[in-house]
Enzyme design. Structure first.
Site, PDB file in Angstrom:
ATOM      1  N   CYS A  50      -1.668 -38.108  13.586  1.00  0.00           N
ATOM      2  CA  CYS A  50      -0.488 -38.412  12.863  1.00  0.00           C
ATOM      3  C   CYS A  50       0.660 -38.648  13.628  1.00  0.00           C
ATOM      4  O   CYS A  50       1.764 -39.039  12.978  1.00  0.00           O
ATOM      5  CB  CYS A  50      -0.298 -37.502  11.571  1.00  0.00           C
ATOM      6  SG  CYS A  50       0.003 -36.020  11.854  1.00  0.00           S
ATOM      7  N   ALA A 190     -10.158 -37.116   2.015  1.00  0.00           N
ATOM      8  CA  ALA A 190     -10.905 -36.009   2.033  1.00  0.00           C
ATOM      9  C   ALA A 190     -11.380 -35.653   3.401  1.00  0.00           C
ATOM     10  O   ALA A 190     -12.454 -34.803   3.655  1.00  0.00           O
ATOM     11  CB  ALA A 190     -12.147 -36.009   0.698  1.00  0.00           C
ATOM     12  N   GLY A 191     -10.626 -35.913   4.403  1.00  0.00           N
ATOM     13  CA  GLY A 191     -10.810 -35.697   5.560  1.00  0.00           C
ATOM     14  C   GLY A 191     -10.289 -34.157   6.013  1.00  0.00           C
ATOM     15  O   GLY A 191     -10.004 -33.404   5.059  1.00  0.00           O
ATOM     16  N   MET A 193      -7.513 -33.348   7.367  1.00  0.00           N
ATOM     17  CA  MET A 193      -6.006 -33.006   7.026  1.00  0.00           C
ATOM     18  C   MET A 193      -6.326 -32.624   5.144  1.00  0.00           C
ATOM     19  O   MET A 193      -5.421 -32.153   4.747  1.00  0.00           O
ATOM     20  CB  MET A 193      -5.185 -34.269   7.049  1.00  0.00           C
ATOM     21  CG  MET A 193      -3.594 -33.797   7.037  1.00  0.00           C
ATOM     22  SD  MET A 193      -2.967 -32.907   8.345  1.00  0.00           S
ATOM     23  CE  MET A 193      -2.761 -33.854   9.637  1.00  0.00           C
TER      24      MET A 193
END
Length: 443
Positions: A50, A190-191, A193
């Site tokens: 990110c 829904a990973g 992170m």
């Protein structure tokens, strides 16, 4: 061959530039394959998070390799090379090793000491490995970086505050909403992170949770985990995002999408009734349309806002001890690499000696055809022992000398003195190029 790093991060580029540079999971194989088409690059790994995009490569030549990688990234981002170089940084050889070790340790993170980057390095390696882009050098480098990162976190207090990009964002959301306990939250994506955000929202005391994801199955699994913790959780797909937005007080989003998944129209519709809504946009590129921030009652906490937060730098007090570990481990790694580089030369020398011994034994058979088998075996053993003893001291010593900075000249001298065929040395080096994958990289 040496390791070359070409990258940009929150330290060198603003968020809009990082959004252009971001390489999603679907695009990483294309970038890897494109770079590997050049004969100047033998291994490559892409680390895209990110707040950073970095390409680690093993190159035959610095300038040629840099051009190949830079042009590939510029083309992906739709930027000219002149523009890209304003924001990019380059590290080579020892500096590239030191940088990856610092990254894996959380020393270069927006939130100093955060641990999520360890998983991101592991995933970067796994992607490169699955596309046959990893050889001995990047395998050893990645394995070492993961080990160093774990050591830093276990031996220093750099992560004592438990800070992460997610926790900083949720702290800001908590302040805006006068507390998260009893609130309704939505997690979009829904990973890893999203899973971290879910865990922290549960600890913050939310009552209700919507898990939104492209894959319904992954959303259901994460929602089930939340229900086990006593939270009323529901799973929906992105097609039904409006249901979550209509109920949520806080939305945490990090999908890895190449364009916003939450539009101005989505939010405008959800705000009917004049309520407040806080978005924690952790996506890179952004998940939330930038114009959403202009709506009344909406607060958007994005990566630029997180970067300005003092909490993101709170763990820097422990950075000194962590940096010393990184420096020690860099020295250890480089020593190992220098020894690994001389090993093929030593092996080729021993192979050459064995070939000479066998040739002389064949000549002996021709001159003394009546030599008894037992006598011939004893002669062969004696000759081999003499050769081994003659080679032992110089080969051990050359490994010791080669482990010091500038030690590659000793391996070169050995090749010259014994007229070792470069192709033979290269063949020895290539054989067994990549050791079996280690637990460090796959746990």
């Amino acid at each position: 061959m040496s390791v070359l790093l070409f990258g940009a991060s929150h330290r060198s580029a603003p968020v809009p530039v990082l959004e252009k540079l971001a390489i999603g999971e679907a695009d990483q194989p294309k970038i890897i394959e494109h770079i590997l088409q050049s004969p100047l690059v033998t291994e490559v790994m892409v680390l895209s998070t990110c707040n950073r995009v970095e390409v680690y490569a093993v190159v035959e030549a610095f300038h040629g390799g840099l051009t190949v990688i830079g042009e590939a990234i510029a083309r992906h981002a739709g930027m000219g090379m002149n523009e890209l170089t304003k924001y990019a940084y380059v590290r080579y050889s020892e500096a590239a090793v030191e940088h990856l070790f610092a990254v894996a340790s959380g020393l270069d993170s927006m939130v100093v000491g955060e641990q999520q980057v360890l998983g991101q390095v592991r995933n970067a390696y796994a992607t490169a490995e699955s596309h046959q882009a990893v050889g001995r050098v990047l395998h050893e480098l990645s394995q070492s970086a993961l080990r160093v990162g774990k050591r830093v976190h276990s031996e220093t207090g750099i992560d004592a505050a438990g800070a992460s990009v997610v926790s900083v964002a949720l702290n800001l959301a908590d302040n805006k909403l006068d507390g998260l306990p009893g609130r309704t939250a939505a997690v979009v994506g829904a990973g890893s992170m999203g899973s971290l955000a879910t865990a922290q929202l549960i600890r913050a005391g939310i009552d209700n949770l919507w898990v939104v994801n492209r894959s319904a199955e992954r959303a259901r699994r994460l929602a089930a985990t939340a229900r086990e913790a006593g939270v009323n959780a529901q799973a929906i797909t992105l097609d039904n995002l409006d249901q979550a937005l209509a109920q949520a007080d806080v939305v945490v989003s990090c999908t890895g999408a190449v364009r916003p998944v939450i539009s101005l129209a989505d939010v405008h519709h959800a705000l009917e009734g004049g309520r407040q809504l806080v978005f924690c946009d952790l996506g890179m590129p952004r998940d939330v349309d930038p114009t959403v921030a202009g709506l009344p009652g909406v607060v958007v906490v994005d990566m630029e806002r997180i970067q300005r937060e003092p909490t993101a730098r709170a763990a820097a007090n422990d950075a000194g001890a962590a940096r010393q570990i990184v420096n020690d481990e860099v020295a250890r790694y480089l020593t190992g690499e220098r020894m690994a580089e001389v090993t093929p030369t030593v092996t080729a020398l021993r192979q050459r000696a064995a070939e000479v011994v066998e040739a002389e034994l064949l000549r002996l058979d021709g001159r003394l055809p009546g030599l008894a088998g037992a006598e011939r075996d004893e002669v062969a053993k004696t000759v081999r022992r003499v050769v081994d003893k003659l080679l032992h001291a110089p080969t051990v010593r050359v490994k010791q000398l080669a482990s010091a900075p500038g030690g590659d000249s000793y391996a070169e001298a050995l090749r010259e003195l014994f007229e070792l065929d470069p192709h033979t040395v290269e063949a020895v080096a290539t054989a067994g190029e990549l050791p079996l994958a280690t637990k460090e990289l796959h746990e």
